[in-house]
Design an enzyme around this catalytic site. Structure first.
Site, short mmCIF file in Angstrom:
data_model
loop_
_atom_site.label_atom_id
_atom_site.label_comp_id
_atom_site.label_asym_id
_atom_site.label_seq_id
_atom_site.Cartn_x
_atom_site.Cartn_y
_atom_site.Cartn_z
N LYS A 1 0.76 -1.08 0.00
CA LYS A 1 0.01 -0.07 -0.03
C LYS A 1 0.82 1.34 -0.20
CE LYS A 1 -2.09 -1.12 3.82
NZ LYS A 1 -1.33 -2.44 4.32
N CYS B 1 0.03 -15.12 1.92
CA CYS B 1 -0.17 -15.64 3.17
C CYS B 1 1.04 -16.40 3.50
CB CYS B 1 -1.21 -16.52 2.97
SG CYS B 1 -1.27 -17.69 4.67
N ASP C 1 -0.88 8.27 4.11
CA ASP C 1 -0.71 7.08 4.45
C ASP C 1 -1.29 6.80 6.03
OD1 ASP C 1 0.47 4.78 3.80
OD2 ASP C 1 2.14 5.05 4.91
N GLU C 2 -1.58 5.43 6.16
CA GLU C 2 -1.94 4.90 7.32
C GLU C 2 -3.36 5.61 7.93
OE1 GLU C 2 -1.10 2.16 8.21
OE2 GLU C 2 1.01 1.98 7.49
#
Length: 191
Positions: free
Chosen positions: A21, A145, A88-89
């Protein structure tokens, strides 16, 4: 993203930790700066994992940023020459960011927001979920994963080598020492 004929819109980049991201946010910031468009970059002060005054990806890409405590501080920096803002975040900010993003987009500013879409329990972060509904463009990224190699859409919190307990606090800033990307089948929360 499709072409938008009028200036001013909202873009959301979301997904679990380690999905890229911040890298995507920084990529968009760099493109705007290359085009000589005034872009303001913000991050919540709570996110001081790698730097107090930069957005930093896990792969160490960086963009200078302004640290804020409340969403309304963004308005102190925006002026008539601002082409875009990036945050961001975003999940760590207050809900006023939803209204500020819409207000700035209506003023013709491109608003780029990156953040987690779900918490360690797998439940939506309300801020990100709301922003996704008002955005013109949403990019949902996946990680891999660490257990089975499937597309990871969840963020697994690990405490002392074990899955976090459901009652643990939602906000705990950390990186690979405390979190792993997991698919829905390998994601665990102790109840």
């Amino acid at each position: 993203m499709e072409l938008i004929s009028r200036p001013g819109w909202i873009e959301v980049i979301c997904g679990p930790m380690f999905a890229g991201k911040s890298e995507e946010l920084i990529r968009r910031i760099n493109r705007l700066e290359y085009a000589k468009k005034k872009t303001l970059v913000f991050k919540p002060g709570i996110d001081n994992r790698y730097s107090a005054d930069e957005v930093v990806s896990h792969s160490n890409l960086k963009a200078k940023s302004i640290s804020i405590k409340e969403s309304k501080e963004i308005l102190d920096y925006v002026d008539s020459s601002t082409f875009a803002i990036a945050v961001d975040e975003v999940q760590f900010l207050d809900k006023e960011i939803i209204y500020i993003a819409q207000r700035l987009a209506l003023k013709g500013i491109r608003v780029i927001l990156g953040g987690l879409d779900t918490d360690f329990r797998g439940e939506p972060f309300p801020i990100t979920a709301s922003l996704m509904t008002v955005a013109e463009d949403v990019l949902k990224l996946t990680a891999i994963c660490v257990v089975c190699g499937a597309p990871a859409t969840k963020t697994q919190r690990i405490i002392n080598g074990k899955p976090a307990h459901y009652s643990d606090p939602i906000i705990k800033v950390g990186a690979s020492e405390a979190y792993e990307p997991r698919c829905r089948h390998c994601h665990q929360v102790t109840k």
